[in-house]
Design a protein around this motif. Structure first.
Motif, mmCIF file in Angstrom:
data_model
loop_
_atom_site.group_PDB
_atom_site.id
_atom_site.type_symbol
_atom_site.label_atom_id
_atom_site.label_comp_id
_atom_site.label_asym_id
_atom_site.label_seq_id
_atom_site.Cartn_x
_atom_site.Cartn_y
_atom_site.Cartn_z
ATOM 1 N N LEU A 81 -9.504 -0.411 5.539
ATOM 2 C CA LEU A 81 -9.200 -0.948 4.207
ATOM 3 C C LEU A 81 -9.628 -2.413 4.140
ATOM 4 O O LEU A 81 -9.743 -3.083 5.174
ATOM 5 C CB LEU A 81 -7.688 -0.851 3.902
ATOM 6 N N ILE A 102 0.858 -1.201 0.000
ATOM 7 C CA ILE A 102 0.000 0.000 0.000
ATOM 8 C C ILE A 102 0.887 1.242 0.000
ATOM 9 O O ILE A 102 1.646 1.465 0.941
ATOM 10 C CB ILE A 102 -0.917 0.061 1.247
ATOM 11 N N PRO A 154 -1.783 6.798 0.782
ATOM 12 C CA PRO A 154 -3.061 7.149 0.145
ATOM 13 C C PRO A 154 -3.161 8.657 -0.097
ATOM 14 O O PRO A 154 -2.610 9.450 0.667
ATOM 15 C CB PRO A 154 -4.108 6.681 1.160
ATOM 16 N N GLU A 155 -3.879 9.029 -1.147
ATOM 17 C CA GLU A 155 -4.057 10.445 -1.464
ATOM 18 C C GLU A 155 -4.857 11.152 -0.370
ATOM 19 O O GLU A 155 -5.794 10.559 0.190
ATOM 20 C CB GLU A 155 -4.850 10.543 -2.763
ATOM 21 N N LEU A 181 -8.097 4.864 9.289
ATOM 22 C CA LEU A 181 -8.634 4.443 7.987
ATOM 23 C C LEU A 181 -9.009 2.969 8.052
ATOM 24 O O LEU A 181 -8.383 2.187 8.780
ATOM 25 C CB LEU A 181 -7.581 4.643 6.889
ATOM 26 N N TRP A 188 -5.264 -3.837 -1.821
ATOM 27 C CA TRP A 188 -6.107 -3.238 -0.790
ATOM 28 C C TRP A 188 -6.948 -2.107 -1.361
ATOM 29 O O TRP A 188 -6.487 -1.339 -2.191
ATOM 30 C CB TRP A 188 -5.231 -2.683 0.338
ATOM 31 N N GLN A 189 -8.171 -2.034 -0.834
ATOM 32 C CA GLN A 189 -9.072 -0.942 -1.213
ATOM 33 C C GLN A 189 -9.361 -0.116 0.033
ATOM 34 O O GLN A 189 -9.716 -0.678 1.086
ATOM 35 C CB GLN A 189 -10.364 -1.572 -1.742
ATOM 36 N N LEU A 190 -9.205 1.201 -0.107
ATOM 37 C CA LEU A 190 -9.497 2.096 1.018
ATOM 38 C C LEU A 190 -11.008 2.289 1.113
ATOM 39 O O LEU A 190 -11.632 2.775 0.166
ATOM 40 C CB LEU A 190 -8.794 3.441 0.800
ATOM 41 N N TYR A 232 -3.499 12.398 2.474
ATOM 42 C CA TYR A 232 -2.877 12.232 3.792
ATOM 43 C C TYR A 232 -1.410 12.625 3.722
ATOM 44 O O TYR A 232 -0.787 12.574 2.664
ATOM 45 C CB TYR A 232 -3.050 10.775 4.280
#
Ligand code: FRU
Length: 467
Positions: free
Chosen positions: A188, A148, A151-152, A186, A196-198, A154
């Motif tokens: 996931l 991972i 993430p956008e 978060l 992985w999906q947020l 952060y």
């Protein structure tokens, strides 16, 4: 296998440092502490194929927060722990500034670690990758690399993955800081631990009615106990109350209702998890018989830690005892695991006025004290517990300037279970409704003495060293 440049240095450091640490009168007799160097968060706590494994943030080369590796212990009984080969060392591009905290899972019989690869840039700033490693036939761990990226939305402060399996999927809670510098947790999801999906922000500063609640949330852990779901977290920058959240960085929890389908968590207020001077970054796991166990770092990342006298002996910090969690009315209770009773030597008792109670050797001790208060427990003239009708106050001299500092538990305490080791005290209040965990550094042999007009009944046991 690539050759390690850090490993020979670690071996040398342990060979030189461990004898010195073991001779230190403040080195624990039955708590986990580093062989040498600095220990912080418990990581990867798991019961796997008949043994408990506990990993930990470890700087084997010194007492500063550098070179974070994952140390590794294992145990069959949660009392006797054996050293295992160092599990992770910060030697890849993606974890070069530290193999930071994370968790362990059983992936179809493969012990798999999920951790944060921390990368600090020379010009300032940082990034973080969530990474995997799997156990090999020699008991060491092979890194599989990052799964991972940052993430956008952060900052570079995204870390401390806690992963669990539910039905056919993997879930992760992850500590984070958003671009407005608010701490978040978060959620996931993954089919295979690699992709992985947020799903969204589960809790944090500015969410769920919490208002401003800190600039970074570290070390989240989510689990269900009884009718409630609990989210443990370490919200940095939470406002201090008169008597709560007094440590530089506190450890807290939320309780409420969690929906995996909607990725939501409806919760109440933030509760402090431990009211003592040192408690941080706890992690939980399930035992084979279904108990939710917790272990925490008996430390706080603040400036004062370097003044602890053990630094001169080349080591610093220890873990708490392992605790069992339970819940009453949405509140978390913590009690020492029952396995610890196997360390008890012969039972001794006293009943009467506190002023008439005998002094007791505090080095490695368990006490069960019943009273209505109006008394003082003095631990080696270094830590003093004032047991009043409606409050417990724990006073300790600051290592920085000698001033007395206080921590509080507000309410009527009727029974205390107190666990002492060479340089730590854990006070469990009213069968786990509250806990105060603190380090202290008395001259040994140190005594606990009682004073005051209050009546008390004490049962006590010396505890057999087991480390
Ligand atoms: C908490 C913490 C974690 C981080 C680790 C680094 O004490 O700051 O957020 O992963 O320590 O050692």
């Amino acid at each position: 296998m690539t050759s390690s440049t850090l490993l020979p240095k670690i071996l040398l450091s342990v060979l030189k440092g461990q004898p010195k640490a073991l001779q230190d009168s403040h080195y624990p007799a039955w708590h986990l502490a580093p062989a040498t160097g600095l220990l912080n968060d418990p990581n990867g706590f798991i019961h796997f194929q008949g043994r408990f494994h506990l990993f930990y943030q470890w700087n084997p080369l010194g007492c500063q927060h550098n070179h974070k590796c994952w140390g590794h212990w294992s145990s069959a009984d949660l009392l006797h722990w054996q050293h295992e080969p160092v599990a992770l060392m910060p030697e890849e591009e993606y974890d070069r500034s530290g193999c930071y905290s994370g968790s362990a899972v059983d992936n179809q019989g493969e012990l798999t670690l999920c951790y944060t690869g921390n990368v600090k840039f020379a010009e300032g700033g940082r990034t973080a990758w969530q990474c995997l490693a799997v156990q090999n036939a020699e008991g060491g761990f092979d890194k599989l690399g990052p799964v991972i990226p940052l993430p956008e939305g952060y900052t570079g402060h995204v870390r401390d993955p806690k992963v669990w399996r539910h039905e056919n999927q993997w879930y992760m809670v992850l500590g984070a800081q958003d671009l407005a510098q608010r701490g978040k947790v978060l959620l996931l999801r993954s089919d295979d631990l690699h992709h992985w999906q947020l799903l969204g922000e589960l809790a944090g500063s500015g969410l769920g009615g919490l208002g401003e609640a800190g600039y970074m949330w570290e070390c989240p852990d989510l689990f269900t106990l009884g009718a409630d779901t609990f989210l443990i977290c370490c919200p940095q920058g939470v406002a201090r109350d008169a008597h709560r959240f007094l440590n530089t960085h506190p450890s807290a929890y939320l309780s409420g209702t969690f929906s995996l389908e909607q990725a939501t968590f409806k919760h109440g207020a933030l509760h402090e998890l431990d009211a003592g001077f040192e408690f941080y970054a706890p992690q939980t796991t399930l035992s084979a018989d279904g108990r939710r166990l917790l272990v925490g770092w008996m430390g706080v990342p603040d400036g004062e830690e370097m003044r602890q006298p053990t630094v001169a002996q080349g080591w610093i910090h220890q873990m708490t005892c392992v605790r069992e969690l339970s819940t009453h009315n949405g509140k978390l209770y913590q009690q020492p695991i029952r396995e610890l009773q196997a360390l008890r030597e012969d039972e001794q008792c006293f009943a009467g006025r506190a002023d008439d109670a005998p002094g007791i050797d505090a080095r490695s001790l368990e006490l069960l004290v019943e009273s209505k208060g109006e008394l003082k427990l003095n631990f080696g003239d270094t830590l003093i517990l004032h047991w009043q009708k409606n409050q417990l106050r724990l006073d300790r001299r600051s290592l920085e300037n000698g001033e007395w500092l206080s921590r509080y538990w507000d309410g009527e305490a009727n029974v205390l279970q107190i666990l002492c080791d060479s340089s730590s005290v854990e006070i469990f209040i009213n069968e786990g409704a509250g806990v105060m965990s603190s380090r202290y550094f008395p001259s040994h042999p140190a005594q606990i003495t009682f004073s005051g007009s209050g009546e008390l009944r004490v049962q006590y046991w010396s505890l057999r060293p087991c480390m």
